[in-house]
Design a protein around this motif. Structure first.
Motif, PDB file in Angstrom:
ATOM      1  N   ALA A 137     -36.173  23.772  42.588  1.00 51.64           N
ATOM      2  CA  ALA A 137     -37.722  24.974  42.845  1.00 51.64           C
ATOM      3  C   ALA A 137     -37.640  24.277  44.810  1.00 51.64           C
ATOM      4  N   GLY A 138     -38.106  25.426  45.097  1.00 53.17           N
ATOM      5  CA  GLY A 138     -37.904  25.481  47.053  1.00 53.17           C
ATOM      6  C   GLY A 138     -36.838  25.466  47.312  1.00 53.17           C
ATOM      7  N   GLY A 139     -35.562  26.189  46.419  1.00 54.24           N
ATOM      8  CA  GLY A 139     -34.400  25.917  46.689  1.00 54.24           C
ATOM      9  C   GLY A 139     -33.928  28.191  47.594  1.00 54.24           C
ATOM     10  N   SER A 140     -33.189  28.269  47.675  1.00 53.47           N
ATOM     11  CA  SER A 140     -32.933  29.688  47.824  1.00 53.47           C
ATOM     12  C   SER A 140     -31.809  30.777  47.059  1.00 53.47           C
ATOM     13  N   LEU A 141     -32.372  32.035  46.951  1.00 55.09           N
ATOM     14  CA  LEU A 141     -31.203  32.322  46.060  1.00 55.09           C
ATOM     15  C   LEU A 141     -31.376  33.975  47.318  1.00 55.09           C
ATOM     16  N   ARG A 142     -29.952  34.995  47.761  1.00 52.10           N
ATOM     17  CA  ARG A 142     -30.554  36.014  48.213  1.00 52.10           C
ATOM     18  C   ARG A 142     -29.654  37.053  47.179  1.00 52.10           C
ATOM     19  N   LEU A 143     -30.284  38.397  46.439  1.00 54.97           N
ATOM     20  CA  LEU A 143     -30.169  38.354  45.550  1.00 54.97           C
ATOM     21  C   LEU A 143     -29.436  40.491  46.231  1.00 54.97           C
ATOM     22  N   SER A 144     -28.494  41.001  45.996  1.00 61.02           N
ATOM     23  CA  SER A 144     -28.260  42.335  46.582  1.00 61.02           C
ATOM     24  C   SER A 144     -28.296  42.645  45.434  1.00 61.02           C
ATOM     25  N   CYS A 145     -28.078  44.181  45.924  1.00 62.95           N
ATOM     26  CA  CYS A 145     -28.357  45.559  45.429  1.00 62.95           C
ATOM     27  C   CYS A 145     -27.181  46.422  45.822  1.00 62.95           C
ATOM     28  N   ALA A 146     -26.181  46.799  45.063  1.00 63.08           N
ATOM     29  CA  ALA A 146     -25.314  47.626  45.621  1.00 63.08           C
ATOM     30  C   ALA A 146     -25.155  49.443  44.854  1.00 63.08           C
ATOM     31  N   ALA A 147     -25.019  49.968  45.431  1.00 59.21           N
ATOM     32  CA  ALA A 147     -25.678  51.568  45.716  1.00 59.21           C
ATOM     33  C   ALA A 147     -24.772  52.251  45.425  1.00 59.21           C
ATOM     34  N   SER A 148     -24.112  52.911  44.273  1.00 60.78           N
ATOM     35  CA  SER A 148     -23.036  54.081  44.562  1.00 60.78           C
ATOM     36  C   SER A 148     -23.170  54.907  44.360  1.00 60.78           C
ATOM     37  N   GLY A 149     -22.989  56.557  45.209  1.00 61.11           N
ATOM     38  CA  GLY A 149     -23.630  57.723  44.780  1.00 61.11           C
ATOM     39  C   GLY A 149     -23.489  57.850  45.943  1.00 61.11           C
ATOM     40  N   ARG A 150     -24.207  59.277  46.572  1.00 59.34           N
ATOM     41  CA  ARG A 150     -24.249  59.633  47.730  1.00 59.34           C
ATOM     42  C   ARG A 150     -25.566  59.412  48.797  1.00 59.34           C
ATOM     43  N   SER A 151     -25.815  59.582  50.069  1.00 61.55           N
ATOM     44  CA  SER A 151     -27.134  60.399  50.598  1.00 61.55           C
ATOM     45  C   SER A 151     -28.346  58.409  50.206  1.00 61.55           C
ATOM     46  N   PHE A 152     -27.643  56.737  50.244  1.00 58.33           N
ATOM     47  CA  PHE A 152     -28.124  55.704  50.113  1.00 58.33           C
ATOM     48  C   PHE A 152     -29.389  56.082  50.987  1.00 58.33           C
ATOM     49  N   PHE A 159     -40.590  35.734  50.462  1.00 55.36           N
ATOM     50  CA  PHE A 159     -39.309  36.346  50.184  1.00 55.36           C
ATOM     51  C   PHE A 159     -38.675  37.786  51.177  1.00 55.36           C
ATOM     52  N   THR A 160     -37.543  37.737  51.776  1.00 57.79           N
ATOM     53  CA  THR A 160     -37.448  39.421  52.620  1.00 57.79           C
ATOM     54  C   THR A 160     -36.858  40.149  51.336  1.00 57.79           C
ATOM     55  N   ILE A 161     -36.982  41.182  52.179  1.00 55.70           N
ATOM     56  CA  ILE A 161     -36.107  42.267  51.719  1.00 55.70           C
ATOM     57  C   ILE A 161     -36.062  42.718  52.811  1.00 55.70           C
ATOM     58  N   SER A 162     -34.211  43.367  53.180  1.00 55.43           N
ATOM     59  CA  SER A 162     -33.369  44.786  54.000  1.00 55.43           C
ATOM     60  C   SER A 162     -33.194  45.146  53.590  1.00 55.43           C
ATOM     61  N   ARG A 163     -32.799  46.016  54.089  1.00 56.60           N
ATOM     62  CA  ARG A 163     -31.642  47.012  53.800  1.00 56.60           C
ATOM     63  C   ARG A 163     -30.117  47.551  54.466  1.00 56.60           C
ATOM     64  N   ASP A 164     -29.534  47.371  54.641  1.00 53.64           N
ATOM     65  CA  ASP A 164     -27.888  47.783  55.431  1.00 53.64           C
ATOM     66  C   ASP A 164     -27.567  49.429  54.217  1.00 53.64           C
ATOM     67  N   ASN A 165     -27.676  50.230  55.416  1.00 59.23           N
ATOM     68  CA  ASN A 165     -27.611  51.939  54.908  1.00 59.23           C
ATOM     69  C   ASN A 165     -26.023  51.587  55.015  1.00 59.23           C
ATOM     70  N   ALA A 166     -25.555  51.104  56.589  1.00 59.83           N
ATOM     71  CA  ALA A 166     -24.201  51.830  55.919  1.00 59.83           C
ATOM     72  C   ALA A 166     -23.460  51.368  54.504  1.00 59.83           C
ATOM     73  N   LYS A 167     -23.825  49.468  54.341  1.00 62.62           N
ATOM     74  CA  LYS A 167     -23.028  49.243  53.193  1.00 62.62           C
ATOM     75  C   LYS A 167     -23.738  49.401  51.891  1.00 62.62           C
ATOM     76  N   ASN A 168     -25.106  50.421  51.601  1.00 64.38           N
ATOM     77  CA  ASN A 168     -25.135  51.039  50.909  1.00 64.38           C
ATOM     78  C   ASN A 168     -26.330  49.784  50.287  1.00 64.38           C
ATOM     79  N   THR A 169     -26.432  48.690  50.893  1.00 64.07           N
ATOM     80  CA  THR A 169     -27.188  47.235  49.900  1.00 64.07           C
ATOM     81  C   THR A 169     -28.439  47.613  50.318  1.00 64.07           C
TER      82      THR A 169
END
Length: 124
Positions: free
Chosen positions: A14-29, A68-78
């Protein structure tokens, strides 16, 4: 179509941090609005955060606002979910989901593509 793979879950105090990633494959993320959902056994899948196609707009569940903060990098499809000041109640399997088009809804049935989920466990 798009395929989604989450990573970054684990056990944290409790009190700690994690960073989740979601990598997408396919076209036009960048054509997909994205969401992060959480689910605990016996309960429905709940929205945690969602983000627009270009990342310019995001909405959070009240329970995670300011942590929590959601973000995305469309160049990395993530898409990412930065989770700070974690609490035991945040313990769940976290799923990322994609929905083609401009709208990023809260209801899981609005999302057509799902990852396999990643477990987050927060100890007290």
């Amino acid at each position: 179509q798009v395929q989604l793979v989450e990573s970054g879950g684990g056990l944290v105090q409790a009190g700690g941090s994690l960073r989740l990633s979601c990598a997408a494959s396919g076209r036009s993320f960048s054509n997909y609005a994205m969401g992060w959902f959480s689910q605990v056994p016996g309960k429905e899948r709940d929205i945690v955060a969602r983000i627009s196609r270009n990342g310019g707009s995001a909405v959070y569940a009240d329970s995670v606002k300011g942590r929590f903060t959601i973000s995305r990098d469309n160049a990395k499809n993530t898409v990412y979910l930065q989770m700070n000041n974690l609490k035991p109640d945040d313990t769940a399997v976290y799923y990322c989901a994609a929905r083609r088009g401009p709208y990023y809804y809260t209801a899981p049935e609005e999302y057509g593509y799902w990852g396999q989920g990643t477990q987050v466990t927060v100890s007290s």
